[in-house]
Design a protein around this motif. Structure first.
Motif, PDB file in Angstrom:
ATOM      1  N   ALA A  55      52.296   9.069  31.050  1.00  0.00           N
ATOM      2  CA  ALA A  55      51.820   9.785  32.233  1.00  0.00           C
ATOM      3  C   ALA A  55      52.671   9.565  33.479  1.00  0.00           C
ATOM      4  O   ALA A  55      52.487  10.257  34.470  1.00  0.00           O
ATOM      5  N   GLY A  56      53.611   8.611  33.428  1.00  0.00           N
ATOM      6  CA  GLY A  56      54.345   8.295  34.646  1.00  0.00           C
ATOM      7  C   GLY A  56      53.415   7.579  35.598  1.00  0.00           C
ATOM      8  O   GLY A  56      53.481   6.362  35.773  1.00  0.00           O
ATOM      9  N   VAL A  89      56.131  -3.305  31.310  1.00  0.00           N
ATOM     10  CA  VAL A  89      56.381  -3.313  32.751  1.00  0.00           C
ATOM     11  C   VAL A  89      55.685  -2.125  33.405  1.00  0.00           C
ATOM     12  O   VAL A  89      55.838  -0.987  32.954  1.00  0.00           O
ATOM     13  N   ASP A  90      54.928  -2.371  34.447  1.00  0.00           N
ATOM     14  CA  ASP A  90      54.418  -1.280  35.282  1.00  0.00           C
ATOM     15  C   ASP A  90      55.518  -0.883  36.254  1.00  0.00           C
ATOM     16  O   ASP A  90      55.559  -1.310  37.412  1.00  0.00           O
ATOM     17  N   SER A  94      54.125   3.963  38.545  1.00  0.00           N
ATOM     18  CA  SER A  94      52.801   3.555  38.084  1.00  0.00           C
ATOM     19  C   SER A  94      51.788   3.602  39.226  1.00  0.00           C
ATOM     20  O   SER A  94      52.128   3.396  40.392  1.00  0.00           O
ATOM     21  N   THR A  95      50.530   3.860  38.878  1.00  0.00           N
ATOM     22  CA  THR A  95      49.456   3.825  39.865  1.00  0.00           C
ATOM     23  C   THR A  95      48.986   2.398  40.087  1.00  0.00           C
ATOM     24  O   THR A  95      49.232   1.510  39.278  1.00  0.00           O
ATOM     25  N   GLY A  96      48.282   2.193  41.191  1.00  0.00           N
ATOM     26  CA  GLY A  96      47.696   0.890  41.480  1.00  0.00           C
ATOM     27  C   GLY A  96      48.507   0.031  42.421  1.00  0.00           C
ATOM     28  O   GLY A  96      48.078  -1.066  42.771  1.00  0.00           O
ATOM     29  N   TYR A  97      49.677   0.527  42.848  1.00  0.00           N
ATOM     30  CA  TYR A  97      50.551  -0.293  43.688  1.00  0.00           C
ATOM     31  C   TYR A  97      50.938   0.404  44.987  1.00  0.00           C
ATOM     32  O   TYR A  97      51.856  -0.017  45.670  1.00  0.00           O
ATOM     33  N   GLY A  98      50.251   1.478  45.293  1.00  0.00           N
ATOM     34  CA  GLY A  98      50.521   2.169  46.543  1.00  0.00           C
ATOM     35  C   GLY A  98      51.360   3.425  46.364  1.00  0.00           C
ATOM     36  O   GLY A  98      52.043   3.619  45.368  1.00  0.00           O
ATOM     37  N   ASP A 100      54.041   4.617  48.064  1.00  0.00           N
ATOM     38  CA  ASP A 100      55.500   4.503  48.075  1.00  0.00           C
ATOM     39  C   ASP A 100      56.019   4.076  46.706  1.00  0.00           C
ATOM     40  O   ASP A 100      57.033   4.596  46.229  1.00  0.00           O
ATOM     41  N   PHE A 101      55.348   3.134  46.076  1.00  0.00           N
ATOM     42  CA  PHE A 101      55.729   2.653  44.745  1.00  0.00           C
ATOM     43  C   PHE A 101      55.653   3.790  43.730  1.00  0.00           C
ATOM     44  O   PHE A 101      56.535   3.963  42.896  1.00  0.00           O
ATOM     45  N   ARG A 102      54.598   4.572  43.832  1.00  0.00           N
ATOM     46  CA  ARG A 102      54.372   5.658  42.879  1.00  0.00           C
ATOM     47  C   ARG A 102      55.375   6.792  43.060  1.00  0.00           C
ATOM     48  O   ARG A 102      55.840   7.398  42.090  1.00  0.00           O
ATOM     49  N   GLU A 103      55.734   7.084  44.310  1.00  0.00           N
ATOM     50  CA  GLU A 103      56.563   8.253  44.582  1.00  0.00           C
ATOM     51  C   GLU A 103      58.039   7.937  44.757  1.00  0.00           C
ATOM     52  O   GLU A 103      58.834   8.831  45.064  1.00  0.00           O
ATOM     53  N   ASP A 104      58.416   6.695  44.518  1.00  0.00           N
ATOM     54  CA  ASP A 104      59.822   6.314  44.670  1.00  0.00           C
ATOM     55  C   ASP A 104      60.729   7.076  43.714  1.00  0.00           C
ATOM     56  O   ASP A 104      61.927   7.223  43.952  1.00  0.00           O
ATOM     57  N   VAL A 105      60.153   7.563  42.605  1.00  0.00           N
ATOM     58  CA  VAL A 105      60.957   8.223  41.566  1.00  0.00           C
ATOM     59  C   VAL A 105      61.109   9.726  41.811  1.00  0.00           C
ATOM     60  O   VAL A 105      61.746  10.414  41.010  1.00  0.00           O
ATOM     61  N   THR A 106      60.546  10.233  42.886  1.00  0.00           N
ATOM     62  CA  THR A 106      60.605  11.666  43.170  1.00  0.00           C
ATOM     63  C   THR A 106      62.054  12.146  43.182  1.00  0.00           C
ATOM     64  O   THR A 106      62.932  11.530  43.774  1.00  0.00           O
ATOM     65  N   ASN A 107      62.289  13.258  42.511  1.00  0.00           N
ATOM     66  CA  ASN A 107      63.587  13.945  42.405  1.00  0.00           C
ATOM     67  C   ASN A 107      64.538  13.327  41.381  1.00  0.00           C
ATOM     68  O   ASN A 107      65.591  13.902  41.111  1.00  0.00           O
ATOM     69  N   TRP A 108      64.176  12.163  40.813  1.00  0.00           N
ATOM     70  CA  TRP A 108      65.015  11.587  39.749  1.00  0.00           C
ATOM     71  C   TRP A 108      64.165  10.661  38.902  1.00  0.00           C
ATOM     72  O   TRP A 108      64.147   9.454  39.106  1.00  0.00           O
TER      73      TRP A 108
END
Length: 278
Positions: A55-56, A89-90, A94-98, A100-108
């Motif tokens: 699920a990302g 590894v989360d 991954s959800t549950g860490y805020g 910024d953590f979740r969306e850091d992978v946006t565009n790649w």
């Protein structure tokens, strides 16, 4: 009601070791769980299997029985009884860490997740004083985890030597046209930013694959279409890559319904790792 059979309590389930470590940027805190090989001897080295959740935007490192991956939890315990470390590894996304953590992978997608897994492996290696056989590391997962298995094999070929990709996304363009609600906020419109899709799709890197891979997919998958398995396999064929296996389940969708299908799938993955990591 309690539907857990008594035989469940007869199994000596290994409790995971839970770890928080800092990624290579010196700022990002990442959660990880580790299972040790049965009869662990600190003077030996052991092959490693990484499990990548799906699920990302999901979470699988928490102190309890896995809600989403109870089959994989049992499979991971089977791996430890056959001499493997198992690392989960989360990664960022991954959800549950805020947010910024979740969306850091946006565009790649795939890039930072791979870094986080590699950093986790290095942490365990240092903590155990070199107990991981880093020349024999496998990775497996389903859906987004299957995507991660394929992506990591070519993004870090010196760190991962074998991969099992279940119901995987290999071409994010396919997923955009089937599920734009998921793909659009993460990668944008493929007509406007094709580079986001090119660099995030394992299909792009398939000709560079150096290691063995096993592809497993339900033919009537109602989430990640089975064309992702076929397109990836065709790219390997045209690249003359011989070290791949493929198993298609004719009556199964994204979540298998037959216990025999689940058993067949994980039996093949186990045998695949036994062949290529030992």
């Amino acid at each position: 009601t309690n539907s857990v059979p008594e035989s469940f309590y007869d199994i000596d389930w290994q409790r995971e070791e839970y770890i928080r470590f800092t990624g290579r940027d010196g700022e990002t805190d990442i959660s990880m769980s580790v299972l040790y090989p049965e009869n662990y001897n600190e003077d030996q080295t052991y092959p490693v299997v990484v499990f990548a959740h799906g699920a990302g935007s999901l979470q699988n490192v928490y102190k309890g029985w896995s809600n989403n991956y109870w089959r994989e939890y049992m499979f991971n315990q089977l791996l430890t009884r056959n001499g493997y470390f198992v690392v989960d590894v989360d990664f960022r996304h991954s959800t549950g860490y805020g947010r910024d953590f979740r969306e850091d992978v946006t565009n790649w997608m795939g890039r930072y997740e791979t870094m986080d897994i590699v950093d986790g492996l290095d942490w365990v290696q240092e903590d155990t004083g070199g107990a991981l056989d880093l020349e024999n590391v496998g990775i497996y997962g389903g859906s987004y985890g299957g995507f991660m298995a394929l992506y990591a094999l070519t993004a870090a070929p010196d760190r991962f030597q074998a991969g099992a990709a279940l119901r995987k996304v290999s071409n994010w363009r396919n997923y955009y046209y089937a599920n734009p609600w998921y793909t659009l906020p993460r990668l944008g419109d493929p007509e406007e930013v094709p580079e986001h899709y090119d660099r995030s799709s394992p299909l792009t890197y398939a000709p560079e694959l150096q290691h063995p891979v096993i592809l497993l997919h339900g033919l009537v998958d109602d989430n990640v279409g089975s064309q992702d398995a076929f397109q990836y396999a065709e790219e390997l064929i045209q690249s003359r890559h011989k070290e791949f296996e493929m198993m298609i389940y004719p009556t199964e969708a994204h979540g298998f319904t037959s216990a025999n299908s689940w058993y067949d799938e994980y039996s093949r993955i186990f045998e695949f790792f036994e062949e290529h990591l030992k």
